[in-house]
Design an enzyme around this catalytic site. Structure first.
Site, PDB file in Angstrom:
ATOM      1  N   GLU A   1     -16.165  16.846 -31.741  1.00  0.00           N
ATOM      2  CA  GLU A   1     -16.892  17.820 -32.478  1.00  0.00           C
ATOM      3  C   GLU A   1     -17.932  17.245 -33.321  1.00  0.00           C
ATOM      4  O   GLU A   1     -18.466  16.105 -33.255  1.00  0.00           O
ATOM      5  CB  GLU A   1     -16.101  18.682 -33.439  1.00  0.00           C
ATOM      6  CG  GLU A   1     -14.747  19.057 -32.894  1.00  0.00           C
ATOM      7  CD  GLU A   1     -14.170  19.781 -33.781  1.00  0.00           C
ATOM      8  OE1 GLU A   1     -13.594  21.149 -33.620  1.00  0.00           O
ATOM      9  OE2 GLU A   1     -13.615  19.493 -34.954  1.00  0.00           O
TER      10      GLU A   1
ATOM     11  N   ASP B   1     -17.138  22.454 -42.167  1.00  0.00           N
ATOM     12  CA  ASP B   1     -18.254  21.547 -41.756  1.00  0.00           C
ATOM     13  C   ASP B   1     -19.443  21.870 -42.424  1.00  0.00           C
ATOM     14  O   ASP B   1     -19.956  23.157 -42.300  1.00  0.00           O
ATOM     15  CB  ASP B   1     -18.348  21.829 -40.363  1.00  0.00           C
ATOM     16  CG  ASP B   1     -16.921  21.445 -39.565  1.00  0.00           C
ATOM     17  OD1 ASP B   1     -16.033  21.013 -40.028  1.00  0.00           O
ATOM     18  OD2 ASP B   1     -16.897  21.515 -38.235  1.00  0.00           O
TER      19      ASP B   1
END
Length: 505
Positions: free
Chosen positions: A208, A26
């Site tokens: 998320e 990420d």
């Protein structure tokens, strides 16, 4: 680009950031500061698979040529450093700097280990930098926000200004509850709960990496809407990881969506009605930069999918970032929708090839090679449908392989077929045909395609639809073809650009 790229590493991209010899996932802490774009990211500094989560760091002047820096915030025996964001605390509201030397403040998720007094919990913590983001000190009184939850993570923080007051807003998630939670703070240390959003639309996996930001609709400064981004894994439109977004209003306390299709549990029959950041298999955890000049909103996603992320055939590095995308809101079919295009800076790295067609070219049934090739290309194509059931482009074409980018008018469908894109057998779910809805515009279909060694990103119909996909072709598979199935079509225009830097090939 990774500045350590070498010609021997034939699948390492040049336009998409990769770590030199470690794992990444990420994007975190995206911020423009002191003339540089700072990209922090989830990083395993000790290997090429997920683990030992720390924040890696890279910097760029133009979003496409990146220099890898030292690891910014490292795992320690008590916590792994999960996702988060960075703000420039210009007025030193946190007291972590001084008036003359205001800090950069990272707000990240502490994933506490068994050795910690907070074992098994996830909570939000601070670190700060006084040298422009290169070295970081963890705040002594972490965590600053603890909900006694095992799945409270991924804070995105920004400054909210009402005109009469301003304060910090945090957008985070309770991942397994499919809920976005919002908090406010005056000093980044003490946080007050504001509201929650969700569950809504896609809930086929955990939520998320949220983001929340305003954009003008159709460029009108008098008509701003807020975009709430929520990534989820799995549950995407073509399986695995994906990102969705909602458009609505934010009043400093509550986000109200105007684009919710379903509340509560996901309806799998309605996935195509949801608003997706990208319809491809490989675009996840996308968040936007803070403090980009001129009000531009630029997003970066992780170009991978948790179905097979740890097994992609690269080494010693693994995983890459997607292209930085400039996003806007435009009215499409009466509703505000995100428009996404590669950052404008990308075009400075390309020049026209000798094949630069601007005359209509009929495409007979079959596959027809073009006088252009390369592992790194930018293609801009415009088609009109004829009698063909499907037509489009084939990139990274070789003797027995190629990646097919096709349009099927009768289905209103754009697809990427990577079943024969090269090495596909490293995971059972990787070979795929992934599709997105596409609507003819004034009789035309337009594609912008970016090919970069081990990836294809497609932006269709002026950026209203995008698909991002990994591919792992043979080094010698560099051809480009047009094709038509079941009849004819017309290639109205095709502009092919090659990189100015010959070493990229």
């Amino acid at each position: 680009m990774n500045t350590q790229h070498t010609a021997v590493d034939t699948v390492r991209p040049v336009l998409h950031y990769t770590a030199r010899n470690t794992w990444l996932n990420d994007p975190n802490g995206l911020i423009f500061h002191n003339g540089l774009y700072h990209l922090y990211y989830q990083n395993n500094p000790h290997g090429s698979t997920w683990g030992n989560m720390s924040w890696g760091h890279a910097t760029s002047e133009d979003l496409f040529l990146w220099t890898e820096q030292d690891v910014a915030i490292r795992v320690d025996p008590y916590e792994e450093i999960f996702s988060g964001s960075i703000v420039f605390d210009a007025h030193n509201t946190s007291g972590l700097g001084t008036t003359l030397q205001p800090p950069l403040v990272a707000i990240y998720t502490s994933a506490y280990t068994k050795a910690s007094p907070h074992s098994g919990l996830q909570a939000q913590s601070l670190a700060y930098s006084l040298d422009g983001g290169y070295t970081w000190e963890k705040y002594a009184d972490n965590p600053v926000l603890n909900r006694s939850s095992a799945n409270f993570r991924d804070p995105k923080v920004f400054r909210y200004d009402t005109g009469t007051e301003s304060f910090w807003v945090m957008v985070a998630v309770e991942a397994v509850d499919h809920t976005v939670v919002l908090y406010r703070s005056e000093d980044l240390k003490a946080w007050q709960y504001l509201s929650s959003f969700g569950p809504a639309n896609a809930t086929g996996g955990i939520w998320e990496c949220p983001d929340l930001f305003p954009l003008p609709v159709d460029g009108d400064p008098e008509n701003f809407k807020w975009v709430l981004v929520v990534n989820l894994n799995p549950g995407g439109p073509n399986n695995g990881s994906a990102g969705q977004y909602f458009v609505g209003d934010f009043d400093g306390t509550t986000f109200t969506s105007h684009t919710t299709v379903t509340d509560g549990l996901q309806d799998p029959t309605r996935l195509s009605e949801y608003q997706w950041l990208d319809w491809g298999r490989d675009y996840y955890a996308a968040v936007s930069f803070n403090d980009v000049p001129d009000g531009r909103r630029i997003m970066v996603g992780w170009m991978n999918n948790w179905d097979y992320a740890n097994e992609t055939p690269t080494g010693p590095w693994r995983s890459q970032m997607a292209l930085p995308r400039e996003v806007e809101l435009a009215t499409v079919a009466g509703q505000p929708r995100l428009i996404q295009r590669p950052g404008a800076e990308m075009s400075t790295h390309f020049e026209p090839t000798p094949f630069h067609n601007s005359v209509a070219l009929p495409i007979a049934e079959g596959t027809h090679p073009l006088e252009a090739e390369g592992p790194v290309l930018l293609l801009e194509a415009e088609f009109t449908a004829g009698t063909a059931t499907e037509f489009g482009l084939i990139v990274r074409k070789g003797a027995a392989e190629g990646t097919r980018i096709g349009i099927t008018p009768a289905l209103g469908q754009l697809s990427i077929d990577r079943n024969n894109s090269g090495q596909v057998d490293f995971h059972s779910t990787f070979p795929s045909i992934d599709s997105a809805p596409i609507v003819e515009t004034v009789g035309k279909y337009t594609l912008q395609v970016v090919v970069d060694h081990s990836s294809v990103e497609v932006f269709a119909q002026a950026g209203t639809v995008s698909l991002a996909e990994l591919i792992f072709p043979l080094e010698e598979s560099t051809g480009v073809s047009v094709y038509s199935l079941g009849g004819t079509a017309t290639l109205e225009k095709l502009h092919i650009y090659a990189p100015k830097n010959p070493s990229w090939n």
